[in-house]
Motif scaffolding. Structure first.
Motif, PDB file in Angstrom:
ATOM      1  N   GLU A 184      15.751  64.436  51.795  1.00  0.00           N
ATOM      2  CA  GLU A 184      16.093  63.453  50.770  1.00  0.00           C
ATOM      3  C   GLU A 184      17.303  62.646  51.224  1.00  0.00           C
ATOM      4  O   GLU A 184      18.386  63.201  51.446  1.00  0.00           O
ATOM      5  CB  GLU A 184      16.390  64.142  49.440  1.00  0.00           C
ATOM      6  CG  GLU A 184      16.653  63.176  48.297  1.00  0.00           C
ATOM      7  CD  GLU A 184      16.898  63.892  46.983  1.00  0.00           C
ATOM      8  OE1 GLU A 184      16.943  63.210  45.948  1.00  0.00           O
ATOM      9  OE2 GLU A 184      17.058  65.123  46.995  1.00  0.00           O
TER      10      GLU A 184
ATOM     11  N   TRP B 269       6.717  51.001  46.117  1.00  0.00           N
ATOM     12  CA  TRP B 269       8.007  51.493  45.610  1.00  0.00           C
ATOM     13  C   TRP B 269       7.768  52.173  44.268  1.00  0.00           C
ATOM     14  O   TRP B 269       7.355  51.521  43.307  1.00  0.00           O
ATOM     15  CB  TRP B 269       8.959  50.319  45.450  1.00  0.00           C
ATOM     16  CG  TRP B 269      10.316  50.638  44.928  1.00  0.00           C
ATOM     17  CD1 TRP B 269      10.653  50.913  43.632  1.00  0.00           C
ATOM     18  CD2 TRP B 269      11.535  50.699  45.677  1.00  0.00           C
ATOM     19  NE1 TRP B 269      11.994  51.148  43.534  1.00  0.00           N
ATOM     20  CE2 TRP B 269      12.566  51.014  44.767  1.00  0.00           C
ATOM     21  CE3 TRP B 269      11.839  50.507  47.026  1.00  0.00           C
ATOM     22  CZ2 TRP B 269      13.893  51.147  45.176  1.00  0.00           C
ATOM     23  CZ3 TRP B 269      13.166  50.636  47.415  1.00  0.00           C
ATOM     24  CH2 TRP B 269      14.173  50.945  46.506  1.00  0.00           C
TER      25      TRP B 269
ATOM     26  N   PHE C  82      17.256  55.202  53.992  1.00  0.00           N
ATOM     27  CA  PHE C  82      15.817  55.131  54.204  1.00  0.00           C
ATOM     28  C   PHE C  82      15.449  53.778  54.823  1.00  0.00           C
ATOM     29  O   PHE C  82      14.702  53.701  55.795  1.00  0.00           O
ATOM     30  CB  PHE C  82      15.105  55.321  52.863  1.00  0.00           C
ATOM     31  CG  PHE C  82      13.627  55.560  52.955  1.00  0.00           C
ATOM     32  CD1 PHE C  82      13.103  56.818  52.778  1.00  0.00           C
ATOM     33  CD2 PHE C  82      12.745  54.516  53.201  1.00  0.00           C
ATOM     34  CE1 PHE C  82      11.725  57.048  52.842  1.00  0.00           C
ATOM     35  CE2 PHE C  82      11.380  54.726  53.276  1.00  0.00           C
ATOM     36  CZ  PHE C  82      10.869  55.993  53.096  1.00  0.00           C
TER      37      PHE C  82
ATOM     38  N   SER D 138       8.015  57.943  52.285  1.00  0.00           N
ATOM     39  CA  SER D 138       7.669  57.074  51.167  1.00  0.00           C
ATOM     40  C   SER D 138       8.845  56.881  50.229  1.00  0.00           C
ATOM     41  O   SER D 138       9.621  57.812  49.984  1.00  0.00           O
ATOM     42  CB  SER D 138       6.492  57.681  50.390  1.00  0.00           C
ATOM     43  OG  SER D 138       6.189  56.943  49.232  1.00  0.00           O
ATOM     44  N   TYR D 139       8.969  55.661  49.686  1.00  0.00           N
ATOM     45  CA  TYR D 139       9.738  55.456  48.468  1.00  0.00           C
ATOM     46  C   TYR D 139       8.811  55.961  47.365  1.00  0.00           C
ATOM     47  O   TYR D 139       8.030  55.224  46.783  1.00  0.00           O
ATOM     48  CB  TYR D 139      10.076  53.983  48.271  1.00  0.00           C
ATOM     49  CG  TYR D 139      11.197  53.463  49.150  1.00  0.00           C
ATOM     50  CD1 TYR D 139      12.524  53.844  48.909  1.00  0.00           C
ATOM     51  CD2 TYR D 139      10.957  52.578  50.190  1.00  0.00           C
ATOM     52  CE1 TYR D 139      13.568  53.352  49.693  1.00  0.00           C
ATOM     53  CE2 TYR D 139      11.990  52.073  50.979  1.00  0.00           C
ATOM     54  CZ  TYR D 139      13.291  52.468  50.721  1.00  0.00           C
ATOM     55  OH  TYR D 139      14.316  51.972  51.505  1.00  0.00           O
TER      56      TYR D 139
ATOM     57  N   GLU E  12      18.486  55.329  49.306  1.00  0.00           N
ATOM     58  CA  GLU E  12      17.615  54.182  49.552  1.00  0.00           C
ATOM     59  C   GLU E  12      18.058  53.365  50.755  1.00  0.00           C
ATOM     60  O   GLU E  12      17.223  52.881  51.536  1.00  0.00           O
ATOM     61  CB  GLU E  12      17.561  53.309  48.303  1.00  0.00           C
ATOM     62  CG  GLU E  12      16.929  54.007  47.110  1.00  0.00           C
ATOM     63  CD  GLU E  12      17.069  53.211  45.831  1.00  0.00           C
ATOM     64  OE1 GLU E  12      17.289  51.978  45.917  1.00  0.00           O
ATOM     65  OE2 GLU E  12      16.970  53.805  44.747  1.00  0.00           O
TER      66      GLU E  12
ATOM     67  N   ALA F 145      11.928  61.132  51.657  1.00  0.00           N
ATOM     68  CA  ALA F 145      11.909  60.198  50.539  1.00  0.00           C
ATOM     69  C   ALA F 145      13.314  59.970  50.008  1.00  0.00           C
ATOM     70  O   ALA F 145      14.205  60.807  50.179  1.00  0.00           O
ATOM     71  CB  ALA F 145      11.012  60.723  49.417  1.00  0.00           C
ATOM     72  N   ALA F 146      13.477  58.835  49.349  1.00  0.00           N
ATOM     73  CA  ALA F 146      14.720  58.562  48.631  1.00  0.00           C
ATOM     74  C   ALA F 146      14.606  58.984  47.175  1.00  0.00           C
ATOM     75  O   ALA F 146      15.613  59.204  46.503  1.00  0.00           O
ATOM     76  CB  ALA F 146      15.054  57.069  48.715  1.00  0.00           C
TER      77      ALA F 146
ATOM     78  N   TYR G   3       9.027  45.158  48.936  1.00  0.00           N
ATOM     79  CA  TYR G   3       9.042  46.623  49.008  1.00  0.00           C
ATOM     80  C   TYR G   3       9.025  47.170  50.431  1.00  0.00           C
ATOM     81  O   TYR G   3       8.531  48.266  50.666  1.00  0.00           O
ATOM     82  CB  TYR G   3       7.863  47.225  48.231  1.00  0.00           C
ATOM     83  CG  TYR G   3       7.783  46.809  46.785  1.00  0.00           C
ATOM     84  CD1 TYR G   3       8.904  46.846  45.962  1.00  0.00           C
ATOM     85  CD2 TYR G   3       6.586  46.372  46.237  1.00  0.00           C
ATOM     86  CE1 TYR G   3       8.826  46.454  44.633  1.00  0.00           C
ATOM     87  CE2 TYR G   3       6.502  45.978  44.910  1.00  0.00           C
ATOM     88  CZ  TYR G   3       7.625  46.017  44.110  1.00  0.00           C
ATOM     89  OH  TYR G   3       7.547  45.634  42.789  1.00  0.00           O
TER      90      TYR G   3
END
Length: 288
Positions: A98, A26, A104, A51-52, A101, A71-72, A184
């Protein structure tokens, strides 16, 4: 029972250009950096990365290995925006999806459960739908107490060809343990992928995993793990609590050094040992 141990380069040798790769951790916390560095030593490119995001995304973006990023965010935590990600994005180096969170996370859940999507409320009424015009909505077939059929965002499954994660301890079979404050979502990354490679600070015997830690610290199960890599300091320069904190001076160096200069000094070696030695030498120079 199978011994799944391998080196970072052996793990990466199983990856191919064009794959979709998930990277756990993370931001700048417990990233599988030794595996990412092995990826940079390979010829693998044209990747879709999930990926974070942290320096894993920054390194791969700066090296031109990413075709699409899901990703976030992309952050170094103490440095809010990952600078090499930002530079690559500003020059249009890759496609970006994008999402927030929560979306995701539910995309990982959908993939882990082999579902095509997961209905969620996250994203409704926000610009997430505007910047991601391919996102769809679904209507619940079940009315609520007021007789309304609620609308949800259909978050697509984040399926991956391979996942890379880093944990504190594993055994040789692939059972992985985290000892810090947060999992995570590394277990979801492994379950959402067709193959998963887990690096760790130390490989131990299976019985040792719960000798001094609770059973719930066993995050990753061997059934979802393809390979195990012992990589001491393998999350550097991100944190791997309680084994070590983030290397803030080195992270600042990474964030402020032109990419060609940083890559030449720290990433041009043939092995992970070369990287660790270069970092050690840099710290010694600082202390003189």
């Amino acid at each position: 029972m199978t011994d799944k141990t391998m080196t970072p380069d052996e793990a990466v040798s199983r990856l191919r250009s064009g794959m979709t790769i998930g990277i756990g951790g993370w931001g700048s916390r417990r990233k599988p950096m030794a595996l990412v560095r092995a990826l940079l030593r390979s010829e693998v490119r044209d990747l879709t990365v999930i990926s974070y995001g942290g320096p894993d995304v920054g390194l791969l973006a700066a090296a031109g290995r990413i075709r699409k990023l899901v990703a976030a965010f992309a952050t170094l935590d103490s440095i809010p925006l990952e600078p090499h990600f930002r530079a690559a994005r500003e020059r249009g180096a890759f496609e970006l999806t994008e999402i927030d969170e929560a979306m995701f996370m539910w995309g990982l859940h959908a993939a882990a459960n082999r579902l095509p999507f997961m209905p969620v409320r996250a994203g409704l009424g926000s610009d997430v739908m505007r910047v991601n015009p391919n996102l769809k909505t679904v209507t619940s077939p079940y009315p609520d107490d007021a007789g309304v059929h609620e609308e949800f965002v259909a978050v697509p499954a984040l399926r991956m060809d391979a996942a890379l994660v880093h944990l504190n301890r594993t055994d040789r079979l692939g059972n992985g343990q985290y000892l810090g404050p947060d999992p995570y979502f590394d277990d979801l990354f492994c379950e959402a992928a067709d193959t998963a490679y887990v690096s760790c600070e130390r490989i131990v015997e299976t019985a040792e995993l719960t000798k001094d830690a609770p059973p719930q610290s066993l995050l990753v199960s061997r059934h979802s793990v393809t390979g195990v890599v012992e990589a001491p300091n393998g999350a550097h320069f991100t944190s791997c609590v309680p084994d070590y904190e983030r290397d803030e001076p080195f992270q600042k160096l990474y964030a402020t050094t032109p990419w060609p200069e940083f890559a030449e000094r720290f990433l041009s070696g043939a092995t992970e040992h070369d990287y660790q030695s270069a970092v050690e030498a840099w710290h010694k120079e600082r202390q003189q």
